[in-house]
Enzyme design. Structure first.
Site, PDB file in Angstrom:
ATOM      1  N   ARG A 166       0.905  -1.485  -0.159  1.00  0.00           N
ATOM      2  CA  ARG A 166       0.026   0.159  -0.009  1.00  0.00           C
ATOM      3  C   ARG A 166       0.909   1.245   0.016  1.00  0.00           C
ATOM      4  O   ARG A 166       0.654   2.160   0.614  1.00  0.00           O
ATOM      5  CB  ARG A 166      -1.176   0.080   1.273  1.00  0.00           C
ATOM      6  CG  ARG A 166      -2.235  -0.838   1.446  1.00  0.00           C
ATOM      7  CD  ARG A 166      -3.069  -0.955   0.121  1.00  0.00           C
ATOM      8  NE  ARG A 166      -2.684  -1.981  -0.809  1.00  0.00           N
ATOM      9  CZ  ARG A 166      -2.828  -3.225  -0.703  1.00  0.00           C
ATOM     10  NH1 ARG A 166      -3.518  -3.772   0.322  1.00  0.00           N
ATOM     11  NH2 ARG A 166      -2.358  -3.839  -1.592  1.00  0.00           N
ATOM     12  N   SER A 303     -10.571  -0.801   3.647  1.00  0.00           N
ATOM     13  CA  SER A 303     -10.130  -0.954   4.696  1.00  0.00           C
ATOM     14  C   SER A 303      -9.518   0.414   5.253  1.00  0.00           C
ATOM     15  O   SER A 303      -8.785   1.082   4.551  1.00  0.00           O
ATOM     16  CB  SER A 303      -8.654  -2.008   4.588  1.00  0.00           C
ATOM     17  OG  SER A 303      -9.204  -2.896   3.661  1.00  0.00           O
ATOM     18  N   GLU A 408      -5.410   3.838   6.541  1.00  0.00           N
ATOM     19  CA  GLU A 408      -4.948   3.846   4.944  1.00  0.00           C
ATOM     20  C   GLU A 408      -5.320   5.064   4.114  1.00  0.00           C
ATOM     21  O   GLU A 408      -4.798   5.498   3.373  1.00  0.00           O
ATOM     22  CB  GLU A 408      -5.633   2.668   4.485  1.00  0.00           C
ATOM     23  CG  GLU A 408      -4.925   2.185   3.106  1.00  0.00           C
ATOM     24  CD  GLU A 408      -5.655   0.845   2.573  1.00  0.00           C
ATOM     25  OE1 GLU A 408      -5.593  -0.244   3.257  1.00  0.00           O
ATOM     26  OE2 GLU A 408      -6.342   0.799   1.719  1.00  0.00           O
TER      27      GLU A 408
HETATM   28  C1  LIG Z   1     -15.495  -0.066  -0.700  1.00  0.00           C
HETATM   29  C2  LIG Z   1     -13.989   0.151  -1.010  1.00  0.00           C
HETATM   30  C3  LIG Z   1     -13.182  -0.998  -1.038  1.00  0.00           C
HETATM   31  C4  LIG Z   1     -11.690  -0.741  -1.284  1.00  0.00           C
HETATM   32  N1  LIG Z   1     -10.768  -1.837  -1.457  1.00  0.00           N
HETATM   33  C5  LIG Z   1      -9.831  -1.661  -1.787  1.00  0.00           C
HETATM   34  C6  LIG Z   1      -8.726  -2.959  -1.932  1.00  0.00           C
HETATM   35  O1  LIG Z   1      -9.242  -4.007  -2.047  1.00  0.00           O
HETATM   36  N2  LIG Z   1      -7.763  -2.637  -2.239  1.00  0.00           N
HETATM   37  C7  LIG Z   1      -6.972  -1.423  -2.286  1.00  0.00           C
HETATM   38  O2  LIG Z   1      -6.002  -1.343  -2.455  1.00  0.00           O
HETATM   39  N3  LIG Z   1      -7.729  -0.473  -1.881  1.00  0.00           N
HETATM   40  C8  LIG Z   1      -8.937  -0.565  -1.771  1.00  0.00           C
HETATM   41  N4  LIG Z   1      -9.833   0.581  -1.498  1.00  0.00           N
HETATM   42  C9  LIG Z   1      -9.309   2.037  -1.657  1.00  0.00           C
HETATM   43  C10 LIG Z   1      -9.251   2.813  -2.794  1.00  0.00           C
HETATM   44  O3  LIG Z   1     -10.237   2.178  -3.674  1.00  0.00           O
HETATM   45  C11 LIG Z   1      -8.002   2.812  -3.565  1.00  0.00           C
HETATM   46  O4  LIG Z   1      -7.110   3.423  -2.832  1.00  0.00           O
HETATM   47  C12 LIG Z   1      -8.112   3.715  -4.777  1.00  0.00           C
HETATM   48  O5  LIG Z   1      -6.953   3.576  -5.310  1.00  0.00           O
HETATM   49  C13 LIG Z   1      -8.188   5.067  -4.483  1.00  0.00           C
HETATM   50  O6  LIG Z   1      -8.483   5.605  -5.837  1.00  0.00           O
HETATM   51  P1  LIG Z   1      -9.285   7.048  -5.936  1.00  0.00           P
HETATM   52  O7  LIG Z   1      -9.087   7.642  -7.204  1.00  0.00           O
HETATM   53  O8  LIG Z   1     -10.766   7.053  -5.434  1.00  0.00           O
HETATM   54  O9  LIG Z   1      -8.144   7.916  -5.136  1.00  0.00           O
HETATM   55  P2  LIG Z   1      -8.786   9.182  -4.287  1.00  0.00           P
HETATM   56  O10 LIG Z   1      -9.471   8.797  -3.020  1.00  0.00           O
HETATM   57  O11 LIG Z   1      -9.432  10.110  -5.077  1.00  0.00           O
HETATM   58  O12 LIG Z   1      -7.354   9.923  -3.836  1.00  0.00           O
HETATM   59  C14 LIG Z   1      -6.701   8.940  -3.003  1.00  0.00           C
HETATM   60  C15 LIG Z   1      -5.007   9.877  -3.146  1.00  0.00           C
HETATM   61  O13 LIG Z   1      -4.429   9.717  -4.272  1.00  0.00           O
HETATM   62  C16 LIG Z   1      -4.168  10.934  -4.763  1.00  0.00           C
HETATM   63  N5  LIG Z   1      -4.328  10.906  -6.431  1.00  0.00           N
HETATM   64  C17 LIG Z   1      -5.686  10.766  -6.829  1.00  0.00           C
HETATM   65  N6  LIG Z   1      -5.644  10.965  -8.176  1.00  0.00           N
HETATM   66  C18 LIG Z   1      -4.126  11.207  -8.562  1.00  0.00           C
HETATM   67  C19 LIG Z   1      -3.349  11.423  -9.500  1.00  0.00           C
HETATM   68  N7  LIG Z   1      -3.890  11.406 -10.794  1.00  0.00           N
HETATM   69  N8  LIG Z   1      -2.025  11.772  -9.408  1.00  0.00           N
HETATM   70  C20 LIG Z   1      -1.646  11.783  -8.062  1.00  0.00           C
HETATM   71  N9  LIG Z   1      -2.247  11.522  -7.009  1.00  0.00           N
HETATM   72  C21 LIG Z   1      -3.568  11.227  -7.183  1.00  0.00           C
HETATM   73  C22 LIG Z   1      -5.032  11.945  -3.934  1.00  0.00           C
HETATM   74  O14 LIG Z   1      -4.830  13.277  -4.126  1.00  0.00           O
HETATM   75  C23 LIG Z   1      -5.064  11.249  -2.635  1.00  0.00           C
HETATM   76  O15 LIG Z   1      -3.946  11.508  -2.033  1.00  0.00           O
HETATM   77  C24 LIG Z   1     -11.404   0.345  -1.030  1.00  0.00           C
HETATM   78  C25 LIG Z   1     -12.016   1.610  -0.990  1.00  0.00           C
HETATM   79  C26 LIG Z   1     -13.438   1.456  -1.012  1.00  0.00           C
HETATM   80  C27 LIG Z   1     -14.333   2.615  -0.762  1.00  0.00           C
END
Ligand SMILES: Cc1cc2nc3c(=O)[nH]c(=O)nc-3n(C[C@H](O)[C@H](O)[C@H](O)COP(=O)(O)OP(=O)(O)OC[C@H]3O[C@@H](n4cnc5c(N)ncnc54)[C@H](O)[C@@H]3O)c2cc1C
Length: 418
Positions: A166, A303, A408
């Site tokens: 992670r 998580s 996380e």
């Molecule tokens: C129901 C659920 C289940 C999940 N299951 C998992 C799992 O199984 N495994 C797992 O690893 N994660 C899981 N996650 C966490 C999440 O889905 C991941 O971390 C995902 O990659 C976040 O993506 P996002 O676009 O929503 O990021 P955001 O929440 O929008 O942003 C997260 C971070 O990334 C940065 N970011 C976003 N876009 C960019 C970009 N283009 N360039 C640089 N930085 C950027 C943001 O500034 C912030 O710091 C889960 C979340 C939920 C709600």
């Protein structure tokens, strides 16, 4: 006016002073650069599925990349020898599960185990998403970024990205210690992802890499199965744990168009089937605000705490039945990974736990009724409700096991340092 509550999966967070959705590569860079030049707080947001944001107004700029193209640059390239590698490029704003569905549909192997993870391609490499025995790191060929420090674009190779559990060099650039923001860049890394190129394998089958998944498919870990079957099984297991996001969010004004319509419809149908099955099952626990409890279980950040990696001597103090897996400490020395869910549960915080003697059906915030590790908004939680719950869990686990739990999600305007 858009608020973080509208664009995050956990549904809390204050109003945003300036919300931009650039539709070109240069537009993304300009939006980021303008905020940086003016010294304004900047948040590049993807699906908002890994963010817990304070309800206070955000007096800065939020940029959501509206570019979502997925292309196969070497589709017509001749196959040399036995090389079955196929490169796929996705713009940062592409929805992650759109990307997985696309590649599985094309007969490619490599990310099928990551089906159903919410969010975008851009953020997938920030925290090196992982699930069911797969991590995005193993499929990444290169990441095109805007470097906010040098004000140049760069192509980062896996060696530059320093992927770990992670974590990545992108994520590390915004912290000085676990959950402790760096003075510059937080809550968005020094490197803004513009696009990611993946190296996948032309193969209609993939390896089943995780016990629970193997059980669902009736095979052994290590067996090979159709990637379509692996994807279906992952989605089913995720649904049973409330670990899929709520697809109805994509019909809300603030989210519309951020995920491919055909995939939203497929998700809505899947959810409707689950609801039918649940309605047929007796005594499904009722939720707050008129929604079935399981729907609220999807209003989370996934998580909430990372699985702690402990030095061997500290791990030895845990009860004998605590899960233990070999892992590396941040300094590269051998350590022991344990399960945050196990620690939380054994510290007395069970599924559905809420503060003040409440439970998931009455409280505004509680642990998911399906997964100990997910903090959930039961309908009208404030960021303070979720912070209070998170702090109670951290304190309980520290008191019982002496282990500091690190959140996380990216916590904006919220201090959950362990
Ligand atoms: C129901 C659920 C289940 C999940 N299951 C998992 C799992 O199984 N495994 C797992 O690893 N994660 C899981 N996650 C966490 C999440 O889905 C991941 O971390 C995902 O990659 C976040 O993506 P996002 O676009 O929503 O990021 P955001 O929440 O929008 O942003 C997260 C971070 O990334 C940065 N970011 C976003 N876009 C960019 C970009 N283009 N360039 C640089 N930085 C950027 C943001 O500034 C912030 O710091 C889960 C979340 C939920 C709600």
């Amino acid at each position: 006016m858009t608020s973080f509550a509208d664009i995050t999966t956990i549904g809390v967070g204050g109003h945003i002073a300036r919300f931009l959705e650039p539709t070109t590569r240069v537009g993304v860079i300009e939006a980021v650069e303008e905020a940086d030049e003016k010294g304004l707080p900047l948040c590049v947001i993807g699906g908002g599925s890994n963010m817990l944001v304070s309800d206070e107004p955000f007096e800065g700029v939020v940029v959501r990349d509206a570019r979502r193209r997925i292309t196969v640059p070497d589709e017509a390239a001749p196959v040399e020898g036995n090389d079955r590698t196929v490169h796929v490029n996705a713009e940062a704003g592409a929805n992650w599960d759109d990307f997985v569905a696309f590649t599985v549909g094309l007969g490619l192997e490599g990310v099928e185990g990551l089906s159903g993870i919410p969010g975008t391609v851009g953020a997938s490499v920030v925290q090196n998403i992982g699930a069911y025995g797969q991590e995005v790191a193993t499929s990444v060929e290169s990441v095109e970024v805007w470097d906010r420090e040098t004000k140049t674009t760069r192509d980062l190779a896996p060696a530059d990205l320093a992927f770990g559990y992670r974590s990545s060099a992108l994520k590390s650039s915004m912290y000085v210690a676990p959950a402790t923001p760096a003075e510059r860049f937080f809550p968005t890394p020094r490197y803004v992802v513009l696009s990611v190129t993946f190296a996948l394998r032309h193969s209609a089958t993939g390896t089943v890499g995780f016990g629970q998944l193997a059980k669902a498919l009736g095979v052994e870990v290590g067996d090979r199965m159709a990637t379509t079957a692996i994807r279906d099984a992952v989605l089913a297991v995720r649904a049973s744990k409330g670990m899929l996001e709520d697809p109805t969010r994509y019909v809300e004004t603030a989210m519309i168009g951020t995920k491919r319509e055909e995939n939203v419809i497929a998700d809505l149908k899947r959810l409707a089937r689950i609801e039918e099955e649940r309605a047929a099952a007796p005594k499904a626990p009722a939720g707050h605000a008129g929604l079935p409890a399981a729907d609220h279980n999807r209003h989370s950040c996934g998580s909430f705490f990372m699985n702690p990696i402990l030095p061997a001597d500290q791990a030895a103090t845990l009860p004998e039945d605590a899960p233990r897996f070999p892992a590396e400490l941040p300094d590269g020395t051998p350590g022991v990974k344990t399960s945050a869910a196990w620690l939380i549960d054994h510290a007395g915080f069970h599924k559905g736990f809420a503060l003040d003697g409440g439970d998931a059906s009455s409280a505004r915030a509680s642990l998911s009724t399906l997964h100990t590790l997910a903090l959930t908004n039961r309908g009208d939680a404030s960021s303070d409700d979720l912070v209070a719950l998170a702090k109670a869990v951290q304190a309980g686990v520290r008191e019982r096991f002496g282990v500091a739990l690190v959140p996380e999600p990216v916590c904006v305007g919220i201090d959950l340092r362990p």
